[in-house]
Design a protein around this motif. Structure first.
Motif, PDB file in Angstrom:
ATOM      1  N   SER A   3      47.006  33.769  45.200  1.00 48.18           N
ATOM      2  CA  SER A   3      45.525  34.473  44.627  1.00 48.18           C
ATOM      3  C   SER A   3      45.015  33.832  44.007  1.00 48.18           C
ATOM      4  O   SER A   3      45.729  32.690  43.672  1.00 48.18           O
ATOM      5  N   THR A 326      45.815  56.715  37.151  1.00 45.17           N
ATOM      6  CA  THR A 326      46.864  56.098  38.448  1.00 45.17           C
ATOM      7  C   THR A 326      47.546  57.503  39.656  1.00 45.17           C
ATOM      8  O   THR A 326      48.319  58.274  38.811  1.00 45.17           O
ATOM      9  N   ILE A 356      37.295  50.058  41.735  1.00 41.18           N
ATOM     10  CA  ILE A 356      38.440  49.820  42.567  1.00 41.18           C
ATOM     11  C   ILE A 356      39.059  50.846  43.968  1.00 41.18           C
ATOM     12  O   ILE A 356      38.817  52.046  44.215  1.00 41.18           O
ATOM     13  N   ASP A 376      40.821  44.378  31.071  1.00 36.78           N
ATOM     14  CA  ASP A 376      41.109  44.503  32.577  1.00 36.78           C
ATOM     15  C   ASP A 376      41.553  45.539  32.047  1.00 36.78           C
ATOM     16  O   ASP A 376      42.465  46.483  31.656  1.00 36.78           O
ATOM     17  N   ALA A 387      47.712  44.121  41.162  1.00 39.62           N
ATOM     18  CA  ALA A 387      46.148  44.227  41.231  1.00 39.62           C
ATOM     19  C   ALA A 387      45.985  43.923  39.856  1.00 39.62           C
ATOM     20  O   ALA A 387      46.509  44.440  39.360  1.00 39.62           O
ATOM     21  N   TYR A 389      42.363  43.359  37.907  1.00 38.74           N
ATOM     22  CA  TYR A 389      40.926  43.858  38.396  1.00 38.74           C
ATOM     23  C   TYR A 389      40.334  43.154  36.740  1.00 38.74           C
ATOM     24  O   TYR A 389      40.497  43.868  35.665  1.00 38.74           O
ATOM     25  N   GLU A 390      39.021  42.684  37.111  1.00 38.49           N
ATOM     26  CA  GLU A 390      38.209  42.223  35.776  1.00 38.49           C
ATOM     27  C   GLU A 390      37.516  43.164  35.366  1.00 38.49           C
ATOM     28  O   GLU A 390      36.028  44.004  36.223  1.00 38.49           O
ATOM     29  N   ASN A 391      37.151  43.208  33.737  1.00 36.93           N
ATOM     30  CA  ASN A 391      36.166  44.311  33.680  1.00 36.93           C
ATOM     31  C   ASN A 391      34.197  43.469  33.669  1.00 36.93           C
ATOM     32  O   ASN A 391      34.367  43.095  33.081  1.00 36.93           O
ATOM     33  N   ARG A 392      34.284  43.828  34.691  1.00 37.34           N
ATOM     34  CA  ARG A 392      32.552  43.673  34.371  1.00 37.34           C
ATOM     35  C   ARG A 392      31.703  44.901  34.041  1.00 37.34           C
ATOM     36  O   ARG A 392      30.105  44.477  34.580  1.00 37.34           O
TER      37      ARG A 392
END
Length: 483
Positions: A3, A326, A356, A376, A387, A389-392
């Motif tokens: 990754s 989730t 997501i 994040d 997994a 996930y970046e906070n954008r």
């Protein structure tokens, strides 16, 4: 293929396995960056050091950890009071404690014998001695003795008393909160009774124990800690498939509430000190119970969502929290979604698209992994890659992170942190309350500030002491030491 961020880890589970495995997010090296620990049920433990910029490097062997260890559940906490954090690795009939000896190194210091399959470890100071005890939630639907939960009281120096039975059931996770306002921490235990909520009148009983609410009645004349189950009188004893309990203030009244993940509609129990909980998920709009499939007309159960964990945080920094849930596979071939709800000005909730993809997830942990001020997300699936996930999200305001250093371990676990704003409203966070299956969550407290001026940060310590920081700096980490 490796990754891009270096978090090269995959969970493994057979098709008939429904349980997940360990995840922990915490700063283990003292550099201010949250590291990640992950583990598989069938063996495989990995520590990833945060290098900054959402880049990680696996250092498992170099750190002295056992890369072959099974990890049904993970916890991270300062158990010996020396200012750094230990790693607790729980599996079947054994829970191992790795002592943090500094310089990124760990040494196995203790192996605790447990009766069964431990799915959650909660570090919490229940006896008020300033040392974090360990509450283990055990899950077995067939053998009663293996589903007995265990409390290990901490005597210092990583020495623990022999375990005592502390509630029973097919327990996924425990949460700490003070339900009676007497200053000590009580325990909510999420028990799975294998019953789906199909609507209508809820079942009154099950062959498996329903949720527990263990009131902390202090130390008796023999020196034992007394825990009394008051779930029935507090309105929490209805059998359900409880997977975890999120402790947060949902109705903005300054009292911590309880959001319970379920098979079908989730439950929001609004707290009022010393009074019965009031269930309010449906009117609030966050029951999140079902999605519609082609076969729903003939298979109502197939429509239900199976929620595993929840986190309440301000991801877009607008001063109003989001609720992220989730969900896992409720039927063969299902593709369960990650749900996101935003709080509105009037206290209601609206569903949003989190961006997501559907994932058969178990634990979800929010943390500022790239140290840029927003949160994040790390998701642990039942099977497949870990997994990140970046906070954008577009930022709607400022932020503040609060890191505590208390007498009961490094992180002030059990404290309440209150952000008070110029318009009179307040936001309350519980430190180290637990409640996420298989997982350990960061103890730093994060606030999105929106556009309203922040007047003060107040800390209510487990010892009863209080700290007030007026006009705190924003856009930074505020470190508060217990007086």
């Amino acid at each position: 293929m490796p990754s891009a961020n270096g978090l090269d880890f995959s969970y493994e589970a057979s098709e008939d396995e429904f349980k997940g495995a360990g995840l922990a997010v915490a700063d283990l090296t003292g550099d201010g960056l949250a590291d990640v620990v992950a583990g598989r049920r069938g063996g495989g433990l990995a520590l990833f050091e945060n290098l900054g910029g959402l880049r990680f490097q696996e250092v498992t062997v170099a750190a002295g950890l056992d890369p072959t260890a099974s990890a049904f559940a993970l916890a991270v906490a300062d158990l010996d009071g020396d200012g750094d954090r230990e790693i607790v690795v729980a599996a079947d009939e054994v829970t191992r404690i790795f002592d943090n000896v500094g310089n990124g190194r760990f040494v196995e210091a203790k192996a605790l014998s447990t009766p069964g399959s431990t799915e959650h470890v909660l570090p919490v100071d229940l006896d008020g001695d300033g040392l974090l005890d360990l509450y283990l939630s055990n899950y077995d639907i067939y053998v009663e003795a293996r589903s007995e939960n265990q409390l290990y009281r901490n005597r210092g120096g990583l020495v623990f008393d022999a375990p005592v039975a502390a509630g029973a059931g097919a327990s996924w996770a425990a949460s700490a909160l003070d339900v009676d306002g007497d200053g000590d921490l009580d325990l909510y235990v999420a028990n799975d009774t294998l019953l789906a909520d199909l609507g209508g009148e809820p079942p009154s009983s099950s062959r498996l124990p329903a949720d527990l609410l263990l009131r902390n009645d202090g130390i008796d004349e023999t020196g034992a800690l007394r825990l009394t189950d008051i779930a029935t009188e507090m309105g929490l004893a209805t059998p359900r498939s409880s997977m975890g309990g999120l402790v947060a203030d949902f109705d903005r009244d300054g009292v911590l509430d309880l959001y319970v993940s379920d098979f079908g509609p989730n439950k929001l129990f609004l707290g009022s000190i010393g009074q019965r909980f009031v269930e309010a998920a449906v009117p609030a709009g966050i029951a999140a119970g079902r999605r519609f499939h082609a076969d729903c007309t003939t298979n109502v159960r197939g429509c239900l969502l199976l929620s595993w964990s929840a986190t309440k945080a301000d991801f877009d920094l607008d001063g109003r929290d989001e609720l992220l849930i989730t969900t896992g596979e409720a039927r063969q071939g299902d593709t369960p979604p990650v749900l996101l709800f935003s709080q509105t000005d009037d206290g209601g909730w609206l569903e949003r698209d989190p961006g997501i993809p559907c994932i058969n997830a178990r634990a979800g942990v929010a943390s500022d992994l790239d140290d840029d001020g927003d949160l994040d997300l790390v998701l642990a699936p039942k099977d497949g890659p870990l997994a990140l996930y970046e906070n954008r999200a577009a930022r709607q305001g400022g932020w503040l992170r609060v890191a505590l250093s208390g007498t009961a371990g490094r992180d002030g676990i059990g404290a309440r942190v209150i952000a008070r704003f110029a318009d009179g409203h307040s936001v309350v966070r519980a430190v180290g309350a637990g409640g996420v299956v298989h997982a350990s969550t960061p103890t730093d407290v994060h606030f999105g500030l929106g556009t309203v001026a922040l007047e003060a940060i107040e800390v209510e310590w487990p010892s009863g002491r209080r700290s007030i920081v007026p006009d705190p700096p924003v856009g930074t980490i505020l470190r508060v030491n217990e007086p």
